[in-house]
Write a protein that holds these residues in place. Structure first.
Motif, PDB file in Angstrom:
ATOM      1  N   UNK A 126     108.069 -59.252  20.513  1.00 42.62           N
ATOM      2  CA  UNK A 126     108.940 -58.243  19.882  1.00 42.62           C
ATOM      3  C   UNK A 126     108.396 -57.733  18.557  1.00 42.62           C
ATOM      4  N   UNK A 127     107.046 -57.722  18.410  1.00 43.23           N
ATOM      5  CA  UNK A 127     106.455 -57.314  17.125  1.00 43.23           C
ATOM      6  C   UNK A 127     106.801 -55.871  16.790  1.00 43.23           C
ATOM      7  N   UNK A 128     106.865 -55.014  17.826  1.00 50.19           N
ATOM      8  CA  UNK A 128     107.176 -53.596  17.579  1.00 50.19           C
ATOM      9  C   UNK A 128     108.553 -53.456  16.933  1.00 50.19           C
ATOM     10  N   UNK A 129     109.459 -54.397  17.262  1.00 53.00           N
ATOM     11  CA  UNK A 129     110.821 -54.302  16.728  1.00 53.00           C
ATOM     12  C   UNK A 129     110.933 -54.843  15.304  1.00 53.00           C
ATOM     13  N   UNK A 130     109.901 -55.589  14.862  1.00 52.51           N
ATOM     14  CA  UNK A 130     109.888 -56.099  13.483  1.00 52.51           C
ATOM     15  C   UNK A 130     109.305 -55.076  12.516  1.00 52.51           C
ATOM     16  N   UNK A 131     108.577 -54.111  13.060  1.00 49.78           N
ATOM     17  CA  UNK A 131     107.819 -53.185  12.219  1.00 49.78           C
ATOM     18  C   UNK A 131     108.667 -51.968  11.874  1.00 49.78           C
ATOM     19  N   UNK A 132     108.329 -51.298  10.777  1.00 49.57           N
ATOM     20  CA  UNK A 132     109.074 -50.078  10.437  1.00 49.57           C
ATOM     21  C   UNK A 132     108.942 -49.052  11.562  1.00 49.57           C
ATOM     22  N   UNK A 133     110.002 -48.285  11.796  1.00 49.35           N
ATOM     23  CA  UNK A 133     109.941 -47.372  12.938  1.00 49.35           C
ATOM     24  C   UNK A 133     108.971 -46.221  12.685  1.00 49.35           C
ATOM     25  N   UNK A 134     108.542 -46.048  11.445  1.00 47.18           N
ATOM     26  CA  UNK A 134     107.529 -45.022  11.144  1.00 47.18           C
ATOM     27  C   UNK A 134     106.136 -45.448  11.625  1.00 47.18           C
ATOM     28  N   UNK A 135     105.985 -46.718  12.008  1.00 49.27           N
ATOM     29  CA  UNK A 135     104.695 -47.172  12.555  1.00 49.27           C
ATOM     30  C   UNK A 135     104.818 -47.212  14.082  1.00 49.27           C
ATOM     31  N   UNK A 136     104.187 -46.248  14.733  1.00 50.20           N
ATOM     32  CA  UNK A 136     104.264 -46.155  16.187  1.00 50.20           C
ATOM     33  C   UNK A 136     103.085 -46.894  16.802  1.00 50.20           C
ATOM     34  N   UNK A 137     103.376 -47.797  17.745  1.00 53.51           N
ATOM     35  CA  UNK A 137     102.301 -48.476  18.473  1.00 53.51           C
ATOM     36  C   UNK A 137     102.092 -47.750  19.799  1.00 53.51           C
ATOM     37  N   UNK A 138     100.870 -47.290  20.001  1.00 59.74           N
ATOM     38  CA  UNK A 138     100.517 -46.590  21.232  1.00 59.74           C
ATOM     39  C   UNK A 138      99.727 -47.571  22.090  1.00 59.74           C
ATOM     40  N   UNK A 139     100.069 -47.646  23.365  1.00 56.86           N
ATOM     41  CA  UNK A 139      99.421 -48.630  24.231  1.00 56.86           C
ATOM     42  C   UNK A 139      98.212 -48.012  24.923  1.00 56.86           C
ATOM     43  N   UNK A 140      97.097 -48.708  24.889  1.00 53.41           N
ATOM     44  CA  UNK A 140      95.824 -48.148  25.336  1.00 53.41           C
ATOM     45  C   UNK A 140      95.471 -48.477  26.784  1.00 53.41           C
ATOM     46  N   UNK A 141      94.249 -48.116  27.172  1.00 53.40           N
ATOM     47  CA  UNK A 141      93.817 -48.221  28.573  1.00 53.40           C
ATOM     48  C   UNK A 141      93.184 -49.561  28.929  1.00 53.40           C
ATOM     49  N   UNK A 142      93.343 -50.582  28.065  1.00 49.66           N
ATOM     50  CA  UNK A 142      92.597 -51.819  28.249  1.00 49.66           C
ATOM     51  C   UNK A 142      93.146 -52.769  29.289  1.00 49.66           C
ATOM     52  N   UNK A 143      93.312 -52.270  30.488  1.00 48.34           N
ATOM     53  CA  UNK A 143      93.743 -53.090  31.616  1.00 48.34           C
ATOM     54  C   UNK A 143      92.754 -52.810  32.733  1.00 48.34           C
ATOM     55  N   UNK A 144      91.756 -53.700  32.908  1.00 46.99           N
ATOM     56  CA  UNK A 144      90.667 -53.359  33.829  1.00 46.99           C
ATOM     57  C   UNK A 144      91.129 -53.113  35.260  1.00 46.99           C
ATOM     58  N   UNK A 145      92.110 -53.887  35.730  1.00 47.89           N
ATOM     59  CA  UNK A 145      92.499 -53.649  37.130  1.00 47.89           C
ATOM     60  C   UNK A 145      93.238 -52.313  37.259  1.00 47.89           C
ATOM     61  N   UNK A 146      93.856 -51.845  36.153  1.00 53.53           N
ATOM     62  CA  UNK A 146      94.537 -50.538  36.206  1.00 53.53           C
ATOM     63  C   UNK A 146      93.542 -49.391  36.346  1.00 53.53           C
TER      64      UNK A 146
END
Lengths: 364, 78
Positions: free
Chosen positions: A44-64
């Motif tokens: 739940x790290x995203x929920x601890x951070x200020x909402x002005x800090x957006x975490x974007x999820x990247x392509x680092x899933x090799x099977x994907x």
């Protein structure tokens, strides 16, 4: 050497507060690695951070991002009675154009899960009458082991061993992602385990060219927040530099023995990423010296490396960080891990599977 | 997929397929892994294991420096 300090709730809170205190404007930071995406959601790290800090999820899933053609090829080889198809467990359920390796196994194919690629070499030695095929996928973390398997098979003179190499490399893909005019990435967290092998010397040019700070980061909650803290500091200071926050395992030039082996067995090649399309020099092919161990050339003479297929569902946009999984209209309704529309919902490391597990639609 | 887990080397021997084979202790679970990429690692070293290979040796100095940073952070937060 316990991981406990890297999960300490007091340190986690202190780092989250330090990040909030440092921010004077909104920032968007992409974590590249699917393992990091899962850790962020799990803790739940995203929920601890200020909402002005957006975490974007990247392509680092090799099977994907493994192209459907490669899976189709593995499925086709697994159907041959003489073949033992060895794969990492993550790959079993991911469908190609229509079938997954699990379907091939259900139809009678000899599909075996391996933990280490060297297990496939041992199987080849013990079963000289069978053709052993290793499905060699993954990023630079996994590539040296696959290269060692090919080298060990070659050294042992095992003519019944071959690899389907469908590996992907991070820096060229990041370059392509950052070139996308639609992207809104201010900073990057580089995947710490990839960097144990590659180091981060290649990232200096990337950071400068795209005016984007890049911070090498580990996988524990404190590692991730330390990386974010450094990234926010660099962004606030206007410094597009590379920093290492996984100092205990990562050095500038990475693992010399692993890099030397990669160069010996593989050459860079254009690679089709599922959902992203073809990216120049973002994968590997087996060098001529080891051509006898290349399943593409052994079983389909004249064949080339796999191309990407057209992206199904919103996988392409999710993998580029343009959409969050729960922004997809099919998320959690028509698309679930039991009935997936695309690879990011199937894979244990896919962003869609992470959201389904840790942020199910009812709680969203 | 790029998951890697730290463990401690219990012993080490030459091997035809793995080059160097070690038994590694992951908090009580013991597995055999290849040291092909960290041939310099010795018994007692902490290594990071991915898919049957050690890919990095833990730097005790860097780990201590990071932990000292946490201690300072915790003291400051109090």
């Amino acid at each position: 050497m316990s991981n406990a300090p890297y999960r300490d709730p007091g340190i986690v809170r202190a780092l989250a507060q330090a990040i909030a205190a440092r921010m004077t404007r909104p920032w968007s930071v992409m974590e590249i690695c699917g393992g990091q995406t899962h850790a962020i959601l799990k803790y739940g790290l995203d929920q601890l951070l200020p909402k002005e800090l957006t975490l974007i999820h990247g392509p680092g899933c090799p099977v994907c991002v493994t192209p459907a053609e490669a899976i189709d090829f593995a499925v086709a080889l697994a159907a041959r009675p003489d073949v033992v198809l060895c794969t990492y467990a993550d790959m079993l359920r991911v469908p190609g154009t229509s079938q997954a390796l699990l379907d091939a196994r259900a139809a009678g194919g000899d599909v075996r899960m391996v933990y280490s690629p060297l297990e496939a070499v041992t199987i080849a030695r013990e079963h000289p009458a069978r053709e052993i095929v290793l499905f060699a996928i993954g990023f630079e973390t996994t590539a040296p082991g696959n290269a060692q398997a090919i080298l060990s098979a070659a050294s042992a003179g095992l003519a019944n061993f071959a690899a389907i190499v469908a590996q992907v490399t991070v820096p060229a893909a990041l370059d392509a992602l950052l070139d996308d005019p639609r992207q809104r990435i201010d900073g990057l967290l580089a995947a710490g385990h990839v960097c144990t092998v590659t180091g981060y010397d290649e990232y200096h040019a990337l950071a400068a060219r795209h005016a984007t700070p890049i911070v090498v980061t580990g996988f524990e909650p404190v590692d991730l927040l330390r990386g974010l803290q450094r990234c926010v500091e660099l962004l606030e200071a206007g410094r597009a530099e590379v920093a290492n926050c996984y100092e205990r395992y990562v050095s500038e030039h990475g693992n010399a023995a692993a890099r030397a082996l990669l160069s010996r067995v593989f050459a860079p090649a254009d690679m089709g990423w599922r959902g992203l399309g073809t990216i120049p020099a973002s994968g590997y092919r087996i060098r001529e010296e080891f051509a006898a161990f290349d399943a593409w050339r052994k079983f389909v003479p004249g064949s080339s490396l796999p191309r990407s297929d057209a992206g199904e569902c919103l996988a392409g946009e999710v993998l580029r960080g343009l959409k969050k999984p729960n922004e997809c209209p099919a998320f959690g309704t028509r698309c679930t891990p039991a009935q997936p529309l695309g690879a990011p919902m199937v894979s244990g490391e896919g962003a869609c599977a992470a959201y389904f597990r840790y942020r199910p639609p009812a709680a969203a | 997929m790029c998951l890697a887990v730290p463990g401690r080397i219990l012993d080490k021997r030459a091997d035809a397929i793995a080059t160097w084979l070690a038994r590694v202790d992951f908090d009580g679970v013991i597995k055999e892994v290849s040291l092909a990429f960290v041939p310099e690692a010795e018994v007692g070293d902490h290594v990071l294991i991915h898919a049957g290979f050690a890919i990095a040796v833990l730097s005790a100095e860097e780990a201590a420096a990071t932990l000292a940073e946490f201690a300072a952070l915790a003291a400051g937060a109090r």
